[in-house]
Design a protein around this motif. Structure first.
Motif, PDB file in Angstrom:
ATOM      1  N   ALA A 183      -1.409  -3.306  13.114  1.00 38.83           N
ATOM      2  CA  ALA A 183      -1.722  -4.667  13.579  1.00 38.83           C
ATOM      3  C   ALA A 183      -0.438  -5.414  13.893  1.00 38.83           C
ATOM      4  CB  ALA A 183      -2.535  -5.437  12.540  1.00 38.83           C
ATOM      5  N   ILE A 184      -0.601  -6.445  14.710  1.00 35.06           N
ATOM      6  CA  ILE A 184       0.461  -7.418  14.986  1.00 35.06           C
ATOM      7  C   ILE A 184       0.203  -8.644  14.110  1.00 35.06           C
ATOM      8  CG2 ILE A 184       1.441  -8.997  16.714  1.00 35.06           C
ATOM      9  CD1 ILE A 184       0.462  -6.970  18.852  1.00 35.06           C
TER      10      ILE A 184
ATOM     11  N   MET B   9      -4.888  -7.354   6.424  1.00 33.57           N
ATOM     12  CA  MET B   9      -5.628  -6.117   6.673  1.00 33.57           C
ATOM     13  C   MET B   9      -6.069  -5.442   5.385  1.00 33.57           C
ATOM     14  SD  MET B   9      -5.820  -6.019   9.979  1.00 33.57           S
ATOM     15  CE  MET B   9      -6.302  -4.319  10.383  1.00 33.57           C
ATOM     16  N   HIS B  10      -5.338  -5.657   4.315  1.00 34.08           N
ATOM     17  CA  HIS B  10      -5.692  -5.073   3.016  1.00 34.08           C
ATOM     18  C   HIS B  10      -6.422  -6.067   2.119  1.00 34.08           C
ATOM     19  CE1 HIS B  10      -3.749  -1.170   3.471  1.00 34.08           C
ATOM     20  NE2 HIS B  10      -2.775  -1.795   4.092  1.00 34.08           N
TER      21      HIS B  10
ATOM     22  N   HIS C 297       0.826  -1.193   0.000  1.00 35.71           N
ATOM     23  CA  HIS C 297       0.000   0.000   0.000  1.00 35.71           C
ATOM     24  C   HIS C 297       0.865   1.250   0.000  1.00 35.71           C
ATOM     25  CE1 HIS C 297      -3.613   2.362   1.388  1.00 35.71           C
ATOM     26  NE2 HIS C 297      -4.165   1.474   0.605  1.00 35.71           N
ATOM     27  N   ASN C 298       0.345   2.360  -0.601  1.00 38.89           N
ATOM     28  CA  ASN C 298       1.126   3.594  -0.680  1.00 38.89           C
ATOM     29  C   ASN C 298       1.134   4.367   0.635  1.00 38.89           C
ATOM     30  OD1 ASN C 298       1.905   3.227  -3.332  1.00 38.89           O
ATOM     31  ND2 ASN C 298       0.067   4.193  -4.150  1.00 38.89           N
ATOM     32  N   LYS C 299       0.101   4.196   1.444  1.00 37.18           N
ATOM     33  CA  LYS C 299       0.038   4.895   2.724  1.00 37.18           C
ATOM     34  C   LYS C 299       1.045   4.281   3.699  1.00 37.18           C
ATOM     35  CE  LYS C 299      -3.136   5.749   6.574  1.00 37.18           C
ATOM     36  NZ  LYS C 299      -4.484   5.470   7.132  1.00 37.18           N
ATOM     37  N   ARG C 300       1.695   5.133   4.483  1.00 37.76           N
ATOM     38  CA  ARG C 300       2.653   4.648   5.470  1.00 37.76           C
ATOM     39  C   ARG C 300       1.915   3.945   6.595  1.00 37.76           C
ATOM     40  NH1 ARG C 300       4.773   6.601  10.369  1.00 37.76           N
ATOM     41  NH2 ARG C 300       6.977   6.103  10.710  1.00 37.76           N
ATOM     42  N   GLU C 301       2.319   2.706   6.874  1.00 39.28           N
ATOM     43  CA  GLU C 301       1.706   1.926   7.949  1.00 39.28           C
ATOM     44  C   GLU C 301       2.786   1.193   8.723  1.00 39.28           C
ATOM     45  OE1 GLU C 301      -2.663   0.488   6.642  1.00 39.28           O
ATOM     46  OE2 GLU C 301      -1.030  -0.432   5.511  1.00 39.28           O
ATOM     47  N   LEU C 302       2.536   1.001  10.006  1.00 36.30           N
ATOM     48  CA  LEU C 302       3.437   0.260  10.874  1.00 36.30           C
ATOM     49  C   LEU C 302       2.776  -1.043  11.320  1.00 36.30           C
ATOM     50  CD1 LEU C 302       4.820   3.093  13.202  1.00 36.30           C
ATOM     51  CD2 LEU C 302       5.972   2.052  11.252  1.00 36.30           C
TER      52      LEU C 302
ATOM     53  N   ILE D  53      -3.497  -3.748  20.611  1.00 37.76           N
ATOM     54  CA  ILE D  53      -3.226  -3.668  19.172  1.00 37.76           C
ATOM     55  C   ILE D  53      -3.975  -4.800  18.471  1.00 37.76           C
ATOM     56  CG2 ILE D  53      -1.457  -3.723  17.366  1.00 37.76           C
ATOM     57  CD1 ILE D  53       0.583  -2.875  19.489  1.00 37.76           C
ATOM     58  N   ASP D  54      -4.711  -4.466  17.410  1.00 40.51           N
ATOM     59  CA  ASP D  54      -5.355  -5.500  16.607  1.00 40.51           C
ATOM     60  C   ASP D  54      -4.310  -6.534  16.184  1.00 40.51           C
ATOM     61  OD1 ASP D  54      -7.727  -4.097  16.788  1.00 40.51           O
ATOM     62  OD2 ASP D  54      -7.559  -3.196  14.786  1.00 40.51           O
TER      63      ASP D  54
END
Length: 390
Positions: free
Chosen positions: A95-96, A364-365, A2-7, A127-128
């Motif tokens: 998420a974990i 998640m995606h 994904h282009n959005k920054r995610e941790l 955390i999910d």
């Protein structure tokens, strides 16, 4: 990606059951970056209980009931200690991805079990959490393993160079990545034992006074000699003749199995000789599969009949830190450079944990996390089950 920054946090506890690898990973613009890492030692009592549970025994369900909560608490502590090394908090993490601890893997019965209650993990960390990654693939007729090849393909595949990624954990698995320009499917499967026999033999026979449970740098093995007759016998195991897709575990390769080969003709050898032979056994079983995949991938031969290098071999997992094992692999694969994944951007100790962060992101995606050509599943699938923190 994904282009959005995610941790995401990836958690991995392997066959050796000596610690929990926790990786904080950023995904952005189709790339992943390791932000922070933490190795959480597994409590000694819990390690002993888990090793007991991994062997068929009486009262297994009662033993599982005792272990499940403290194991999940250990996973949660690993996440908390990881975040404590950074400026991030639980609210920053999407998420974990938790692999859990495998206590049974029987693909021939369509069964695998990883424990470490994700409900507890999500609740304690706030955390999910995504867990139970393997059983969806099995429901589709797959082996449920190995799962890391899909991640290897996403991050390591090269446009023009063939690559083999070998993860040497307790067990060893290989991913063969044809160059993108070939448009051929990736191949992956478990090659056999990695460190599991080395660690088990060392713990049982090295008489080491320290608390360590593995042969650091292969030093003890280096003091021994290879027992060629024993090596030949070990390599006759029927698993090595199976065609992929295939996966294995300590159910096949363990000290009880090894003991059957030590009752005849091995008494003139030392325990260190057996350790040396087991190191070579791991190396040969891996190198044999690398060679098969390179040849099936179309190794190039020039007009003079000389083999040109067409495949790079990258090692990750704990085995990458064993110089004796790495030297054996280099000797057995003279036509391919043998390096660690550090050369292509990811430290070898953290590839698997990052892979489970990636699998959580895929879930998640709503993106697939398996490769049917690897596992034998009937189709691509979104892997894992979702455990909300709230």
């Amino acid at each position: 990606m994904h282009n959005k920054r995610e941790l995401y946090i990836g958690l991995m506890s392997g066959t050796s059951i000596d610690g929990i690898d926790a990786a904080l990973v950023e995904f952005k613009d189709g790339k992943c970056q390791l932000i922070a890492q933490h190795l959480q030692p597994m409590p000694a009592t819990l390690t002993a209980q888990l090793h007991q549970l991994c062997r068929p025994n009486d009262n297994e369900i009662s033993t599982l009931a005792i272990i499940e909560q403290p194991l999940a608490q250990a996973f949660a502590l690993a996440c908390q200690q990881l975040l404590a090394k950074t400026s991030y908090t639980a609210s920053d993490v999407t998420a974990i991805g938790s692999h859990g601890q495998t206590i049974r893997h029987h693909p021939e019965h369509g069964f695998t079990l990883q424990i470490g209650d994700a409900n507890i993990l999500a609740t304690l960390t706030n955390i999910d959490t995504v867990a139970d990654f393997r059983r969806k693939d099995m429901a589709l007729g797959g082996q449920g393993a190995p799962l890391v090849p899909a991640f290897h393909q996403a991050v390591f595949q090269h446009q023009t160079i063939n690559r083999a990624i070998v993860n040497i954990g307790g067990l060893a698995n290989i991913t063969y990545l044809p160059s993108r320009q070939q448009a051929k499917p990736s191949i992956g499967y478990d090659t056999g034992p990695g460190n599991t026999l080395l660690d088990a033999w060392f713990s049982a026979n090295s008489h080491c006074d320290s608390d360590r449970h593995y042969d650091i740098d292969g030093q003890w093995a280096s003091s021994g000699v290879i027992i060629e007759s024993l090596l030949t016998s070990l390599l006759q195991h029927e698993y090595f003749a199976l065609n992929p897709p295939k996966s294995t575990g300590r159910e096949l390769f363990n000290l009880a199995w090894l003991g059957k080969y030590l009752t005849i003709g091995a008494r003139e050898y030392t325990d260190a000789d057996i350790q040396r032979t087991l190191t070579r056994f791991t190396a040969v079983s891996i190198a044999n599969e690398v060679t098969k995949l390179i040849q099936s991938g179309g190794i190039r031969v020039n007009s003079s009949g000389e083999v040109s290098i067409s495949t790079e071999v990258y090692i990750c997992g704990g085995g990458a830190a064993n110089p004796l094992l790495m030297a054996d692999l280099a000797q057995l694969l003279p036509n391919s450079p043998v390096m660690t994944t550090a050369e292509i951007g990811i430290a070898p100790d953290w590839v698997e944990a990052i892979a489970f962060a990636w699998l959580a992101k895929q879930h998640m995606h709503k993106q697939p996390g398996n490769l049917p050509a690897v596992t034998g599943a009937s189709r691509l699938a979104i892997l894992g089950a979702f455990y909300p923190a709230g």
